[in-house]
Enzyme design. Structure first.
Site, PDB file in Angstrom:
ATOM      1  NE  ARG A   1      43.939 -24.268  43.797  1.00 54.66           N
ATOM      2  CZ  ARG A   1      44.764 -23.340  44.258  1.00 54.66           C
ATOM      3  NH1 ARG A   1      45.522 -23.223  45.288  1.00 54.66           N
ATOM      4  NH2 ARG A   1      44.504 -21.972  43.506  1.00 54.66           N
TER       5      ARG A   1
ATOM      6  CB  SER B   1      39.302 -25.567  38.832  1.00 54.48           C
ATOM      7  OG  SER B   1      39.210 -24.147  38.862  1.00 54.48           O
TER       8      SER B   1
ATOM      9  CD  GLU C   1      41.639 -27.391  41.409  1.00 53.51           C
ATOM     10  OE1 GLU C   1      41.043 -26.768  41.887  1.00 53.51           O
ATOM     11  OE2 GLU C   1      42.350 -26.936  40.455  1.00 53.51           O
TER      12      GLU C   1
END
Length: 318
Positions: A182, A231, A301
């Site tokens: 990510r 998320s 995130e």
């Protein structure tokens, strides 16, 4: 909102950028409707450059005027501060930059919607990009955060990116971007303008079946009926952030207009009128409880953009 930033040596840096840059240039532009979670204050100046030449002019201007530049793609995976964003917020329009195909390679503009990349691929008889079907936002943003799902991520298909800076633009190999879970490493001040994807010939019908199964799974397990940025925390090694947030009793917990979803506990939903401060309060509470009970420090995130109060960020730092 807080007073707009002032550029050194210029009574109104916004007027100077309006003069130099062709395209859509908006003062005090609301950002909440331009993000997936529908939260946040305004930008001093929101710029959608008309073409690569206009982008080059913008990048030179912000450097010369010492004005901060923030890049906003499709607004997914992003939480904008209630006080907004100082300086320039840049959004590339769809269709920005020349597109091309060379065999198994597609070159697409960074403003292209991620969830529709498969349409371009299938039209060329190419597969391998099924994982993007349910990912919101733009191609450039997806590359910047190495977006993905359980069936793939951007680093699997990106072979090169075109980066623009105040000094020019050019393609660099994907291997130079240090893709990781990510995230990736972009040079300071660089803007992704085009992306080269390397795919493979394959069965388009089977590719569509895989995408539909992935979409169906997302509809069952994610709160897609309310605004959300996706998320909130990355999954720690060997575990799942949603499981941890649920285990500490926060699934469905509400602060103001924001709530931890009762469908998936790693998603924050905007119930209406949520503020960034509401969202951050939920995040701090989850991070504190998970650390106390499991000894695990959840990592964010979601990308935090703009002028946040220091106290709102306490408890979210590593």
């Amino acid at each position: 909102m807080a007073g707009a930033l002032r550029g050194p040596g210029d009574a109104d840096w916004r007027a100077e950028i309006e003069r130099r840059v062709r395209g859509e240039v908006l003062r005090d532009a609301p950002l909440a409707p331009r993000t997936a979670v529908r939260v946040g204050g305004p930008a001093d100046l929101l710029v959608r450059p008309a073409d690569p030449g206009a982008l080059a002019a913008l990048l030179r201007a912000v450097r010369e005027l010492s004005v901060p530049l923030t890049i906003l793609g499709g607004g997914a995976n992003t939480l904008v501060a209630d006080a907004g964003v100082r300086g320039v917020v840049l959004r590339l329009p769809q269709g920005f930059g020349e597109e091309a195909r060379d065999g198994e390679r597609l070159v697409l503009g960074a403003g292209a919607p991620t969830s529709r990349l498969w349409v371009r691929a299938h039209a060329a008889g190419l597969v391998g990009i099924e994982f993007v079907a349910g990912i919101p936002g733009t191609l450039g943003g997806a590359v910047a955060m190495n977006a993905g799902t359980k069936i793939g991520e951007m680093k699997d298909v990106v072979s090169a990116v075109e980066l623009a800076t105040a000094d020019g633009a050019g393609f660099v190999p994907a291997a130079s971007l240090g893709f990781a879970y990510r995230t990736c490493r972009l040079p300071a001040g660089a803007v992704i303008t085009r992306v080269q994807l390397t795919l493979r010939p394959g069965d388009v019908a089977e590719s569509e079946r895989i995408m539909q199964a992935d979409r169906d799974g997302r509809r069952r397990t994610q709160p897609l009926d309310r605004p959300t940025f996706g998320s909130t925390f990355t999954n720690p090694p060997g575990d799942f952030a949603g499981r941890l947030v649920e285990a500490v009793g926060l699934k469905g917990h509400r602060v103001g207009g924001a709530t931890w979803s009762d469908v998936h506990a790693n998603f924050v939903s905007n119930l209406g009128g949520a503020t960034a401060r509401d969202v951050l309060a939920l995040m701090r509470l989850a991070r504190t409880r998970v650390k106390q009970r499991f000894g695990i420090s959840l990592e964010t995130e979601v990308r935090l953009v703009g002028e946040f109060h220091a106290e709102d960020l306490e408890g979210l730092r590593a």
